[in-house]
Design a protein around this motif. Structure first.
Motif, short mmCIF file in Angstrom:
data_model
loop_
_atom_site.label_atom_id
_atom_site.label_comp_id
_atom_site.label_asym_id
_atom_site.label_seq_id
_atom_site.Cartn_x
_atom_site.Cartn_y
_atom_site.Cartn_z
N SER A 228 1.35 -1.89 -20.55
CA SER A 228 1.65 -2.71 -19.37
C SER A 228 1.39 -1.83 -18.15
O SER A 228 2.08 -0.83 -17.94
N ILE A 229 0.37 -2.21 -17.36
CA ILE A 229 -0.13 -1.31 -16.32
C ILE A 229 -0.15 -2.01 -14.96
O ILE A 229 -1.06 -2.79 -14.65
N PRO A 230 0.84 -1.75 -14.11
CA PRO A 230 0.82 -2.31 -12.77
C PRO A 230 -0.27 -1.65 -11.92
O PRO A 230 -0.40 -0.43 -11.91
N VAL A 231 -1.03 -2.48 -11.23
CA VAL A 231 -2.04 -1.99 -10.30
C VAL A 231 -1.60 -2.41 -8.91
O VAL A 231 -1.68 -3.58 -8.53
N ASN A 232 -1.08 -1.43 -8.17
CA ASN A 232 -0.64 -1.66 -6.79
C ASN A 232 -1.76 -1.27 -5.83
O ASN A 232 -2.48 -0.30 -6.07
N PHE A 233 -1.88 -2.00 -4.74
CA PHE A 233 -2.83 -1.67 -3.70
C PHE A 233 -2.03 -1.29 -2.46
O PHE A 233 -1.16 -2.03 -2.02
N LEU A 234 -2.31 -0.13 -1.91
CA LEU A 234 -1.51 0.40 -0.80
C LEU A 234 -1.36 -0.62 0.33
O LEU A 234 -2.34 -1.13 0.86
N PRO A 246 -6.74 3.24 5.77
CA PRO A 246 -7.45 1.96 5.65
C PRO A 246 -7.26 1.35 4.27
O PRO A 246 -7.21 2.07 3.26
N MET A 247 -7.15 0.04 4.23
CA MET A 247 -6.94 -0.65 2.96
C MET A 247 -8.26 -0.79 2.20
O MET A 247 -9.34 -0.85 2.79
N LEU A 248 -8.15 -0.87 0.88
CA LEU A 248 -9.33 -1.04 0.04
C LEU A 248 -9.87 -2.46 0.18
O LEU A 248 -9.14 -3.40 0.46
N SER A 249 -11.16 -2.61 -0.05
CA SER A 249 -11.78 -3.93 -0.01
C SER A 249 -11.46 -4.70 -1.29
O SER A 249 -11.09 -4.11 -2.32
N GLN A 250 -11.62 -6.00 -1.23
CA GLN A 250 -11.40 -6.82 -2.42
C GLN A 250 -12.39 -6.45 -3.51
O GLN A 250 -12.05 -6.46 -4.71
N GLU A 251 -13.61 -6.13 -3.13
CA GLU A 251 -14.63 -5.74 -4.11
C GLU A 251 -14.21 -4.48 -4.86
O GLU A 251 -14.37 -4.38 -6.08
N GLY A 274 0.86 -5.19 -2.87
CA GLY A 274 -0.37 -5.26 -2.09
C GLY A 274 -1.23 -6.47 -2.38
O GLY A 274 -2.20 -6.74 -1.67
N ARG A 275 -0.89 -7.23 -3.42
CA ARG A 275 -1.71 -8.40 -3.77
C ARG A 275 -1.73 -9.41 -2.64
O ARG A 275 -2.74 -10.11 -2.42
N GLY A 276 -0.63 -9.51 -1.91
CA GLY A 276 -0.55 -10.46 -0.82
C GLY A 276 -1.51 -10.17 0.32
O GLY A 276 -1.77 -11.02 1.17
N LEU A 277 -2.06 -8.95 0.36
CA LEU A 277 -3.03 -8.60 1.39
C LEU A 277 -4.39 -9.22 1.13
O LEU A 277 -5.23 -9.30 2.03
N LEU A 278 -4.62 -9.62 -0.12
CA LEU A 278 -5.90 -10.22 -0.48
C LEU A 278 -5.96 -11.67 -0.01
O LEU A 278 -4.99 -12.42 -0.17
#
Length: 325
Positions: A228-234, A246-251, A274-278
């Motif tokens: 079970s691997i959570p992938v968080n985006f800053l 700077p935030m990562l791109s969706q790509e 960070g999913r809500g940033l997409l």
């Protein structure tokens, strides 16, 4: 030396072979749509249409002694985070009922700080005992760098899984945090496993790490037997050292998810903070190998509503159920 190809690596993964670091780095450079399509096919092969959804509650907030540079709850930085002690039992139970009634299968209690005190461990164990009597939901816990005897107490009251993110690679960790080590985290994870608990562990993408750092982290997770691997985006928090990163791109996010799927093909790759940033709230990542998510609000930032997530997941052809990774 055999030349690496996308189709060759996919064939190996589908046959059960673990790919190497070199192969993962090769995949990272592959054409995006081909890579994501391949990852989705691998996800379907190993996991079917199952989707593991959980929610988290901030059971104790702020005043953390650790200096993790991304975190709003660290006492080292001046942020606007709310501070409060361990949440009362009734509130924990009421929130569990709220989530269960909306179809959530896992409910995780997360607390700030290096680790819960022995007194707080005993208090939260009492709360979880009563919660499990009243609500038919799987309970997970994220209480920091506990020892085996603490994890055994959690196991005894019905906690099924503990969470402890590695956050980044062993090589990069010192750039993120200096008040505890990567090895401290590995030790806690192994103590939880020895106590008979499953473990959820991933990281935060966008901390200035390289793709090699990300791959190294997931290979360590794979070697620990974690599925079970959570992938968080800053999500850059004002007042922290990373507020202007700077935030990562969706790509880039899709590419990361796809490579992680190829490294651990039967895992729950869980979109988390960070999913809500997409703009699409993760939809494209769910079509690129991800098959799990944290829904609702995150610890110190707003997430998505459970109802909207459920609708999107159903529309994509997934079925929400507990996946026993």
């Amino acid at each position: 030396m055999v030349e690496m190809t996308l189709q060759g690596i996919k064939k190996d993964i589908l046959s059960g072979k673990k790919i190497s670091k070199e192969e993962a780095m090769f995949l990272y450079e592959a054409p995006l749509e081909e890579l994501c399509s391949m990852a989705n096919e691998i996800r379907e092969h190993f996991c079917g249409n199952g989707f593991d959804m959980c929610t988290i509650v901030n059971g104790k907030s702020g005043k953390c002694s650790e200096d993790c540079k991304y975190c709003a709850q660290s006492s080292w930085y001046k942020t606007q985070v709310e501070e409060y002690p361990l949440m009362e039992e009734k509130e924990l139970i009421d929130l569990a009922k709220y989530n269960h009634d909306r179809g959530v299968v896992r409910y995780s209690v997360v607390t700030s700080g290096r680790r819960l005190s022995k007194k707080d461990v005993d208090a939260v164990c009492k709360s979880i005992t009563n919660l499990r009597k009243e609500v038919d939901i799987q309970v997970c816990a994220s209480f920091g760098l506990l020892e085996k005897e603490d994890f055994e107490k959690l196991k005894a009251v019905g906690v099924s899984r503990v969470h402890n993110n590695l956050e980044t690679s062993r090589q990069n960790f010192i750039n993120i945090c200096t008040t505890h080590t990567y090895e401290d985290k590995i030790h806690a994870i192994r103590q939880a496993q020895e106590a008979g608990l499953k473990v959820c562990s991933g990281g935060i993408m966008g901390l200035g790490e390289t793709m090699e750092d990300r791959v190294n982290m997931v290979i360590d997770i794979r070697e620990l037997g974690i599925k079970s691997i959570p992938v968080n985006f800053l999500n850059p928090i004002p007042g922290t050292p990373y507020e202007n990163v700077p935030m990562l791109s969706q790509e880039e996010m899709r590419r990361i998810v796809a490579v992680f799927r190829c490294l651990i093909p039967d895992a729950a790759i869980r979109l988390a903070g960070g999913r809500g940033l997409l703009k699409d709230k993760g939809r494209a990542c769910f079509q690129s190998g991800a098959n799990a998510a944290i829904s609702g609000d995150m610890l110190t930032t707003s997430g998505m509503t459970i109802e909207k997530d459920m609708a999107m997941i159903k529309e994509l052809g997934f079925e929400v159920r507990a996946m026993e990774q």
